[in-house]
Design an enzyme around this catalytic site. Structure first.
Site, PDB file in Angstrom:
ATOM      1  N   THR A   1     -25.356 106.287 -85.732  1.00  0.00           N
ATOM      2  CA  THR A   1     -24.613 105.148 -86.283  1.00  0.00           C
ATOM      3  C   THR A   1     -24.757 103.886 -85.418  1.00  0.00           C
ATOM      4  OG1 THR A   1     -23.013 106.701 -87.202  1.00  0.00           O
ATOM      5  CG2 THR A   1     -22.317 104.409 -87.052  1.00  0.00           C
TER       6      THR A   1
ATOM      7  N   ARG B   1     -30.718 110.728 -93.370  1.00  0.00           N
ATOM      8  CA  ARG B   1     -29.857 110.512 -92.196  1.00  0.00           C
ATOM      9  C   ARG B   1     -30.701 110.582 -90.914  1.00  0.00           C
ATOM     10  NH1 ARG B   1     -24.377 108.960 -92.687  1.00  0.00           N
ATOM     11  NH2 ARG B   1     -24.124 109.822 -90.601  1.00  0.00           N
TER      12      ARG B   1
ATOM     13  N   ARG C   1     -32.313 102.569 -87.563  1.00  0.00           N
ATOM     14  CA  ARG C   1     -31.252 101.828 -86.868  1.00  0.00           C
ATOM     15  C   ARG C   1     -31.713 101.365 -85.485  1.00  0.00           C
ATOM     16  NH1 ARG C   1     -26.271 105.551 -89.125  1.00  0.00           N
ATOM     17  NH2 ARG C   1     -25.745 104.218 -90.893  1.00  0.00           N
TER      18      ARG C   1
ATOM     19  N   HIS D   1     -27.380 102.287 -94.697  1.00  0.00           N
ATOM     20  CA  HIS D   1     -26.376 103.319 -94.949  1.00  0.00           C
ATOM     21  C   HIS D   1     -27.056 104.557 -95.534  1.00  0.00           C
ATOM     22  CE1 HIS D   1     -22.699 105.199 -96.596  1.00  0.00           C
ATOM     23  NE2 HIS D   1     -23.449 105.461 -97.651  1.00  0.00           N
TER      24      HIS D   1
ATOM     25  N   ASN E   1     -25.840  97.940 -88.518  1.00  0.00           N
ATOM     26  CA  ASN E   1     -26.819  98.982 -88.202  1.00  0.00           C
ATOM     27  C   ASN E   1     -27.852  99.201 -89.314  1.00  0.00           C
ATOM     28  OD1 ASN E   1     -25.074 100.093 -89.975  1.00  0.00           O
ATOM     29  ND2 ASN E   1     -24.460 101.825 -88.709  1.00  0.00           N
TER      30      ASN E   1
ATOM     31  N   TYR F   1     -16.151 102.227 -99.417  1.00  0.00           N
ATOM     32  CA  TYR F   1     -15.838 102.790 -98.100  1.00  0.00           C
ATOM     33  C   TYR F   1     -14.434 103.393 -98.044  1.00  0.00           C
ATOM     34  CZ  TYR F   1     -20.066 101.068 -95.730  1.00  0.00           C
ATOM     35  OH  TYR F   1     -21.351 100.870 -95.305  1.00  0.00           O
TER      36      TYR F   1
ATOM     37  N   GLU G   1     -21.255 108.136-104.355  1.00  0.00           N
ATOM     38  CA  GLU G   1     -21.820 106.834-104.000  1.00  0.00           C
ATOM     39  C   GLU G   1     -22.915 106.387-104.985  1.00  0.00           C
ATOM     40  OE1 GLU G   1     -20.811 107.047 -99.213  1.00  0.00           O
ATOM     41  OE2 GLU G   1     -22.896 107.268 -99.846  1.00  0.00           O
TER      42      GLU G   1
ATOM     43  N   LYS H   1     -28.303  97.216 -95.652  1.00  0.00           N
ATOM     44  CA  LYS H   1     -27.117  96.379 -95.459  1.00  0.00           C
ATOM     45  C   LYS H   1     -27.543  94.916 -95.258  1.00  0.00           C
ATOM     46  CE  LYS H   1     -24.358 100.173 -93.498  1.00  0.00           C
ATOM     47  NZ  LYS H   1     -23.586 100.624 -92.302  1.00  0.00           N
TER      48      LYS H   1
HETATM   49  O1  CDP Z   1     -22.862 104.988 -91.479  1.00  0.00           O
HETATM   50  P1  CDP Z   1     -22.522 106.267 -90.771  1.00  0.00           P
HETATM   51  O2  CDP Z   1     -22.225 107.399 -91.714  1.00  0.00           O
HETATM   52  O3  CDP Z   1     -23.531 106.618 -89.738  1.00  0.00           O
HETATM   53  O4  CDP Z   1     -21.170 105.980 -89.943  1.00  0.00           O
HETATM   54  P2  CDP Z   1     -19.642 106.033 -90.432  1.00  0.00           P
HETATM   55  O5  CDP Z   1     -18.853 106.650 -89.308  1.00  0.00           O
HETATM   56  O6  CDP Z   1     -19.515 106.628 -91.767  1.00  0.00           O
HETATM   57  O7  CDP Z   1     -19.242 104.493 -90.502  1.00  0.00           O
HETATM   58  C1  CDP Z   1     -19.611 103.684 -91.584  1.00  0.00           C
HETATM   59  C2  CDP Z   1     -20.074 102.361 -91.049  1.00  0.00           C
HETATM   60  O8  CDP Z   1     -18.992 101.699 -90.403  1.00  0.00           O
HETATM   61  C3  CDP Z   1     -21.157 102.430 -89.986  1.00  0.00           C
HETATM   62  O9  CDP Z   1     -22.449 102.591 -90.529  1.00  0.00           O
HETATM   63  C4  CDP Z   1     -20.973 101.104 -89.269  1.00  0.00           C
HETATM   64  O10 CDP Z   1     -21.591 100.041 -89.999  1.00  0.00           O
HETATM   65  C5  CDP Z   1     -19.467 100.914 -89.332  1.00  0.00           C
HETATM   66  N1  CDP Z   1     -18.807 101.357 -88.062  1.00  0.00           N
HETATM   67  C6  CDP Z   1     -18.287 100.406 -87.184  1.00  0.00           C
HETATM   68  O11 CDP Z   1     -18.374  99.208 -87.468  1.00  0.00           O
HETATM   69  N2  CDP Z   1     -17.695 100.786 -86.014  1.00  0.00           N
HETATM   70  C7  CDP Z   1     -17.563 102.088 -85.692  1.00  0.00           C
HETATM   71  N3  CDP Z   1     -16.967 102.423 -84.566  1.00  0.00           N
HETATM   72  C8  CDP Z   1     -18.070 103.059 -86.576  1.00  0.00           C
HETATM   73  C9  CDP Z   1     -18.683 102.659 -87.754  1.00  0.00           C
HETATM   74 MG    MG Z   2     -20.712 107.627 -93.160  1.00  0.00          MG
END
Ligand code: CDP
Ligand code: MG
Length: 376
Positions: A180, A174, A194, A207, A204, A138, A218, A100
């Site tokens: 996250t 992952r 991360r 992705h 973070n 997204y 994706e 990112k």
């Molecule tokens: O990326 P990951 O699959 O771990 O998390 P996600 O729940 O799919 O969320 C996608 C992205 O949204 C995260 O990687 C964060 O950059 C962002 N995010 C955020 O800004 N605030 C949150 N509460 C959860 C996610």
């Molecule tokens: Mg995700």
């Protein structure tokens, strides 16, 4: 342990430029003696009788891969039988990874961690998403309170998308990412990406797809199988061209080479993985033909596997970067200029880790060759 005598079957395509058509073949690979046999699907004729090919391994064969066989570039489009499909689907799982915007400056270290983990990078490209594209990527987060924030962040600068391939890659990537929220990651998995490179729960660093189906969607987003490719980030000014050669990519050195380049203050404004065809490699190296004794070996090296082409930017980029790359022969480089890229990462005159533009007047042409012509 004796090698098993398995026969794998794939469907491959070859673009016959002379006839201007795509030919399809059954591609049979015998793992015990590393031999290949090809049958023309249209007329059921033997096209290549069983031939040993020592430089092709089962790890090179997967859907979407490209190999060069006797100067023909073959693309693997499907499995050819159930045995091959059942045997390899798990082993060749794919996922989409993305660095990112906040972590693009750490790309060398992150790529190095991936190589160290044993996962294989099979596609790689820097892109800069606009808001519509980011929203499409997204789409699963529509309606979530953090979406707007997330879109602003992900469009704030370039990202680097890549395909990882190998057994259990979705889960392994992952795991390497960690939780996250970067703060949680620092508590629960302090060596994760991360934890090391992320800032908070939005920024973070990287992705990773959350499942095989998401990964397929994706990957198609960043590396579409049909239609135009996603726009690259090349700027075409104050730049020079660098290619990390296949032996260095396959040897897992790309992360360290990129690190050395960015630590020296050069900007990597575009990078992308290519599988060069012989005709393209010959064209690219045209100026060396009849001048440099190693011309043919150089062409072979450049078509022997994945390479990573980059647009490098700096003041006086062609001259400054050439200094950093060092003499063509790594042996000489190790004596005279031990801190140069070739001294540090090269093996010999052909496997000398990187190509860089020789003459300042060719720099833009070489950058354009990759990012205007080959990246169509
Ligand atoms: O990326 P990951 O699959 O771990 O998390 P996600 O729940 O799919 O969320 C996608 C992205 O949204 C995260 O990687 C964060 O950059 C962002 N995010 C955020 O800004 N605030 C949150 N509460 C959860 C996610
Ligand atoms: Mg995700």
């Amino acid at each position: 342990m004796a090698e098993s005598d398995d026969r794998y079957c794939f469907i491959v395509e070859w673009y016959d430029a002379f006839a201007a058509l795509v030919r399809r073949y059954q591609f049979l690979y015998y793992s015990k003696d590393k031999s290949v046999e090809m049958v023309d699907i249209k007329n059921h004729r033997m096209f290549l009788k069983r031939t040993k090919v020592d430089d092709i391994g089962l790890e090179d064969l997967y859907i979407g891969s490209t190999i060069n066989l006797f100067s023909r570039q073959l693309t693997f489009v499907d499995y050819g039988d159930d045995f091959t499909k059942n045997r390899l689907t798990m082993k060749k799982e794919k996922t989409l990874g993305m660095i990112k915007p906040d972590a693009v400056s750490k790309m060398g270290s992150i790529l190095d961690l991936i190589y160290a983990s044993g996962m294989k990078i099979t596609k790689l490209k820097m892109c800069h998403l606009n808001r519509n594209e980011a929203f499409e990527f997204y789409q699963e987060h529509q309606g979530k309170p953090f979406l707007d924030n997330l879109l602003s962040y992900i469009t704030s600068g370039p990202v680097i998308a890549f395909e990882l391939m190998g057994e259990g890659t979705v889960g392994r990537w992952r795991e390497l990412l960690g939780p996250t929220d970067s703060a949680v990651a620092r508590k629960e998995n302090p060596t994760s990406i991360r934890a090391r490179f992320g800032k908070d729960k939005t920024m973070n660093a990287c992705h990773g797809s959350d499942g095989v189906a998401t990964a397929a969607r994706e990957l198609e987003f960043f590396f579409p199988s049909v239609g135009p490719s996603r726009k690259n980030t090349a700027k075409f000014d104050d730049c020079t061209c660098c290619i990390i050669k296949p032996h260095a990519v396959l040897g897992g050195k790309a992360g360290r080479i990129i690190n050395a380049i960015t630590e020296a203050g050069f900007e990597i404004s575009m990078l992308q993985m290519f599988f060069m065809e012989k005709a393209n490699a010959e064209e690219f190296y045209e100026v060396y033909k009849g001048v440099v004794q190693e011309y043919n070996a150089m062409v072979n090296e450049l078509t022997s596997g994945p390479s990573i082409a980059m647009e490098i930017r700096a003041q006086n980029a062609p001259v400054a970067f050439r200094e950093m790359v060092g003499p063509a022969d790594p042996e000489i480089a190790r004596h005279l200029r031990p801190r140069t890229l070739r001294a540090l990462f090269g093996d010999d005159k052909v496997k000398n880790a990187v190509h860089c533009t020789d003459l300042p007047e060719d720099a833009l042409l070489e950058v354009e060759y990759f990012f205007k012509i080959l990246d169509r």
